[in-house]
Design a protein around this motif. Structure first.
Motif, PDB file in Angstrom:
ATOM      1  N   GLN A   1       0.825  -1.211   0.000  1.00 42.21           N
ATOM      2  CA  GLN A   1       0.000   0.000   0.000  1.00 42.21           C
ATOM      3  C   GLN A   1       0.855   1.255   0.000  1.00 42.21           C
ATOM      4  O   GLN A   1       0.556   2.221  -0.699  1.00 42.21           O
ATOM      5  CB  GLN A   1      -0.946   0.001   1.208  1.00 42.21           C
ATOM      6  CG  GLN A   1      -1.965   1.119   1.161  1.00 42.21           C
ATOM      7  CD  GLN A   1      -2.860   1.031  -0.073  1.00 42.21           C
ATOM      8  OE1 GLN A   1      -3.440  -0.012  -0.366  1.00 42.21           O
ATOM      9  NE2 GLN A   1      -2.960   2.129  -0.814  1.00 42.21           N
ATOM     10  N   ARG A   2       1.959   1.231   0.750  1.00 39.80           N
ATOM     11  CA  ARG A   2       2.853   2.385   0.802  1.00 39.80           C
ATOM     12  C   ARG A   2       3.458   2.665  -0.572  1.00 39.80           C
ATOM     13  O   ARG A   2       3.540   3.814  -1.007  1.00 39.80           O
ATOM     14  CB  ARG A   2       3.951   2.154   1.837  1.00 39.80           C
ATOM     15  CG  ARG A   2       4.915   3.306   1.982  1.00 39.80           C
ATOM     16  CD  ARG A   2       4.269   4.532   2.590  1.00 39.80           C
ATOM     17  NE  ARG A   2       5.280   5.535   2.882  1.00 39.80           N
ATOM     18  CZ  ARG A   2       5.134   6.831   2.635  1.00 39.80           C
ATOM     19  NH1 ARG A   2       4.009   7.291   2.140  1.00 39.80           N
ATOM     20  NH2 ARG A   2       6.105   7.668   2.912  1.00 39.80           N
ATOM     21  N   VAL A   3       3.883   1.614  -1.270  1.00 39.80           N
ATOM     22  CA  VAL A   3       4.448   1.788  -2.609  1.00 39.80           C
ATOM     23  C   VAL A   3       3.387   2.354  -3.554  1.00 39.80           C
ATOM     24  O   VAL A   3       3.661   3.281  -4.322  1.00 39.80           O
ATOM     25  CB  VAL A   3       5.040   0.465  -3.156  1.00 39.80           C
ATOM     26  CG1 VAL A   3       5.417   0.593  -4.624  1.00 39.80           C
ATOM     27  CG2 VAL A   3       6.248   0.041  -2.329  1.00 39.80           C
ATOM     28  N   LYS A   4       2.174   1.835  -3.483  1.00 40.62           N
ATOM     29  CA  LYS A   4       1.093   2.357  -4.333  1.00 40.62           C
ATOM     30  C   LYS A   4       0.860   3.842  -4.060  1.00 40.62           C
ATOM     31  O   LYS A   4       0.719   4.637  -4.997  1.00 40.62           O
ATOM     32  CB  LYS A   4      -0.215   1.591  -4.078  1.00 40.62           C
ATOM     33  CG  LYS A   4      -0.252   0.211  -4.641  1.00 40.62           C
ATOM     34  CD  LYS A   4      -1.628  -0.381  -4.406  1.00 40.62           C
ATOM     35  CE  LYS A   4      -1.541  -1.760  -3.861  1.00 40.62           C
ATOM     36  NZ  LYS A   4      -2.853  -2.372  -3.604  1.00 40.62           N
ATOM     37  N   ASN A   5       0.823   4.204  -2.773  1.00 41.27           N
ATOM     38  CA  ASN A   5       0.595   5.605  -2.407  1.00 41.27           C
ATOM     39  C   ASN A   5       1.735   6.497  -2.899  1.00 41.27           C
ATOM     40  O   ASN A   5       1.497   7.600  -3.406  1.00 41.27           O
ATOM     41  CB  ASN A   5       0.439   5.745  -0.890  1.00 41.27           C
ATOM     42  CG  ASN A   5      -0.829   5.101  -0.367  1.00 41.27           C
ATOM     43  OD1 ASN A   5      -1.745   4.788  -1.118  1.00 41.27           O
ATOM     44  ND2 ASN A   5      -0.881   4.887   0.930  1.00 41.27           N
ATOM     45  N   LEU A   6       2.968   6.028  -2.753  1.00 44.21           N
ATOM     46  CA  LEU A   6       4.122   6.817  -3.193  1.00 44.21           C
ATOM     47  C   LEU A   6       4.140   6.979  -4.710  1.00 44.21           C
ATOM     48  O   LEU A   6       4.457   8.059  -5.219  1.00 44.21           O
ATOM     49  CB  LEU A   6       5.421   6.179  -2.714  1.00 44.21           C
ATOM     50  CG  LEU A   6       5.710   6.344  -1.226  1.00 44.21           C
ATOM     51  CD1 LEU A   6       6.844   5.419  -0.794  1.00 44.21           C
ATOM     52  CD2 LEU A   6       6.058   7.795  -0.908  1.00 44.21           C
ATOM     53  N   LEU A   7       3.802   5.924  -5.427  1.00 49.47           N
ATOM     54  CA  LEU A   7       3.739   6.023  -6.885  1.00 49.47           C
ATOM     55  C   LEU A   7       2.714   7.074  -7.297  1.00 49.47           C
ATOM     56  O   LEU A   7       2.970   7.893  -8.185  1.00 49.47           O
ATOM     57  CB  LEU A   7       3.394   4.672  -7.512  1.00 49.47           C
ATOM     58  CG  LEU A   7       4.500   3.626  -7.521  1.00 49.47           C
ATOM     59  CD1 LEU A   7       3.967   2.287  -8.031  1.00 49.47           C
ATOM     60  CD2 LEU A   7       5.688   4.087  -8.354  1.00 49.47           C
ATOM     61  N   LYS A   8       1.573   7.071  -6.634  1.00 43.18           N
ATOM     62  CA  LYS A   8       0.530   8.054  -6.938  1.00 43.18           C
ATOM     63  C   LYS A   8       1.023   9.465  -6.620  1.00 43.18           C
ATOM     64  O   LYS A   8       0.842  10.385  -7.427  1.00 43.18           O
ATOM     65  CB  LYS A   8      -0.731   7.729  -6.133  1.00 43.18           C
ATOM     66  CG  LYS A   8      -1.911   8.570  -6.502  1.00 43.18           C
ATOM     67  CD  LYS A   8      -3.159   8.111  -5.766  1.00 43.18           C
ATOM     68  CE  LYS A   8      -4.340   8.958  -6.177  1.00 43.18           C
ATOM     69  NZ  LYS A   8      -5.574   8.513  -5.534  1.00 43.18           N
ATOM     70  N   GLU A   9       1.657   9.632  -5.440  1.00 46.19           N
ATOM     71  CA  GLU A   9       2.183  10.949  -5.051  1.00 46.19           C
ATOM     72  C   GLU A   9       3.206  11.468  -6.054  1.00 46.19           C
ATOM     73  O   GLU A   9       3.255  12.664  -6.343  1.00 46.19           O
ATOM     74  CB  GLU A   9       2.864  10.863  -3.679  1.00 46.19           C
ATOM     75  CG  GLU A   9       1.943  10.796  -2.513  1.00 46.19           C
ATOM     76  CD  GLU A   9       2.707  10.609  -1.202  1.00 46.19           C
ATOM     77  OE1 GLU A   9       3.891  11.006  -1.108  1.00 46.19           O
ATOM     78  OE2 GLU A   9       2.110  10.044  -0.260  1.00 46.19           O
ATOM     79  N   LYS A  10       4.045  10.569  -6.565  1.00 46.84           N
ATOM     80  CA  LYS A  10       5.114  10.958  -7.484  1.00 46.84           C
ATOM     81  C   LYS A  10       4.652  11.012  -8.934  1.00 46.84           C
ATOM     82  O   LYS A  10       5.432  11.344  -9.824  1.00 46.84           O
ATOM     83  CB  LYS A  10       6.291   9.975  -7.377  1.00 46.84           C
ATOM     84  CG  LYS A  10       6.908   9.867  -5.998  1.00 46.84           C
ATOM     85  CD  LYS A  10       7.757  11.062  -5.696  1.00 46.84           C
ATOM     86  CE  LYS A  10       8.459  10.901  -4.352  1.00 46.84           C
ATOM     87  NZ  LYS A  10       9.335  12.018  -4.052  1.00 46.84           N
ATOM     88  N   GLY A  11       3.401  10.644  -9.180  1.00 45.03           N
ATOM     89  CA  GLY A  11       2.882  10.652 -10.544  1.00 45.03           C
ATOM     90  C   GLY A  11       3.539   9.583 -11.411  1.00 45.03           C
ATOM     91  O   GLY A  11       3.725   9.786 -12.610  1.00 45.03           O
ATOM     92  N   MET A  12       3.882   8.481 -10.785  1.00 44.79           N
ATOM     93  CA  MET A  12       4.544   7.385 -11.496  1.00 44.79           C
ATOM     94  C   MET A  12       3.629   6.170 -11.532  1.00 44.79           C
ATOM     95  O   MET A  12       2.662   6.084 -10.779  1.00 44.79           O
ATOM     96  CB  MET A  12       5.858   7.005 -10.798  1.00 44.79           C
ATOM     97  CG  MET A  12       6.913   8.089 -10.811  1.00 44.79           C
ATOM     98  SD  MET A  12       8.385   7.629  -9.855  1.00 44.79           S
ATOM     99  CE  MET A  12       9.091   6.341 -10.871  1.00 44.79           C
ATOM    100  N   ASN A  13       3.984   5.236 -12.395  1.00 41.96           N
ATOM    101  CA  ASN A  13       3.279   3.964 -12.434  1.00 41.96           C
ATOM    102  C   ASN A  13       4.283   2.828 -12.277  1.00 41.96           C
ATOM    103  O   ASN A  13       5.489   3.062 -12.158  1.00 41.96           O
ATOM    104  CB  ASN A  13       2.465   3.824 -13.727  1.00 41.96           C
ATOM    105  CG  ASN A  13       3.327   3.961 -14.963  1.00 41.96           C
ATOM    106  OD1 ASN A  13       4.525   3.716 -14.942  1.00 41.96           O
ATOM    107  ND2 ASN A  13       2.705   4.367 -16.065  1.00 41.96           N
TER     108      ASN A  13
ATOM    109  N   ILE B   1      13.531   0.622  -4.311  1.00 41.48           N
ATOM    110  CA  ILE B   1      12.322   1.387  -4.612  1.00 41.48           C
ATOM    111  C   ILE B   1      12.477   2.820  -4.107  1.00 41.48           C
ATOM    112  O   ILE B   1      12.179   3.780  -4.824  1.00 41.48           O
ATOM    113  CB  ILE B   1      11.081   0.715  -3.995  1.00 41.48           C
ATOM    114  CG1 ILE B   1      10.775  -0.594  -4.741  1.00 41.48           C
ATOM    115  CG2 ILE B   1       9.872   1.648  -4.020  1.00 41.48           C
ATOM    116  CD1 ILE B   1       9.767  -1.486  -4.058  1.00 41.48           C
ATOM    117  N   CYS B   2      12.960   2.961  -2.875  1.00 44.82           N
ATOM    118  CA  CYS B   2      13.165   4.297  -2.297  1.00 44.82           C
ATOM    119  C   CYS B   2      14.133   5.113  -3.141  1.00 44.82           C
ATOM    120  O   CYS B   2      13.896   6.298  -3.410  1.00 44.82           O
ATOM    121  CB  CYS B   2      13.698   4.184  -0.873  1.00 44.82           C
ATOM    122  SG  CYS B   2      12.477   3.600   0.312  1.00 44.82           S
ATOM    123  N   SER B   3      15.211   4.492  -3.550  1.00 46.99           N
ATOM    124  CA  SER B   3      16.210   5.169  -4.372  1.00 46.99           C
ATOM    125  C   SER B   3      15.591   5.653  -5.679  1.00 46.99           C
ATOM    126  O   SER B   3      15.823   6.789  -6.106  1.00 46.99           O
ATOM    127  CB  SER B   3      17.378   4.225  -4.638  1.00 46.99           C
ATOM    128  OG  SER B   3      18.339   4.833  -5.441  1.00 46.99           O
TER     129      SER B   3
END
Length: 77
Positions: A9-21, A55-57
């Motif tokens: 869920q955290r990765v999904k949220n971060l992808l959305k925040e960063k505008g990435m897929n 992923i963080c990097s």
């Protein structure tokens, strides 16, 4: 929520925040598409710290930033 579900869920949220897929994470991070897919769908039960670091990097955040989220406050065993 289990740890692997919270990480997913955290990765999904971060992808959305960063505008990435997922594709951008694969393309820019060198993480296999299948690994990203199984992580996002919470099918990886033991997520390695190396994978989270990668992923963080790719997302341009620190491990501290990754885990500094309320989603990790109430995890089940």
């Amino acid at each position: 929520m289990k740890l692997h579900e919270a990480v997913s869920q955290r990765v999904k949220n971060l992808l959305k925040e960063k505008g990435m897929n997922q594709y951008a994470l694969f393309k820019n991070g060198g993480i296999s598409r299948s690994t990203i897919s199984t992580l996002i769908s919470a099918n990886i039960k033991n997520v390695s710290s190396d994978l989270i670091y990668q992923i963080c990097s790719t997302l341009g955040i620190s491990l501290k930033d990754f885990f500094d989220d309320s989603i990790f406050d109430n995890l089940d065993d």
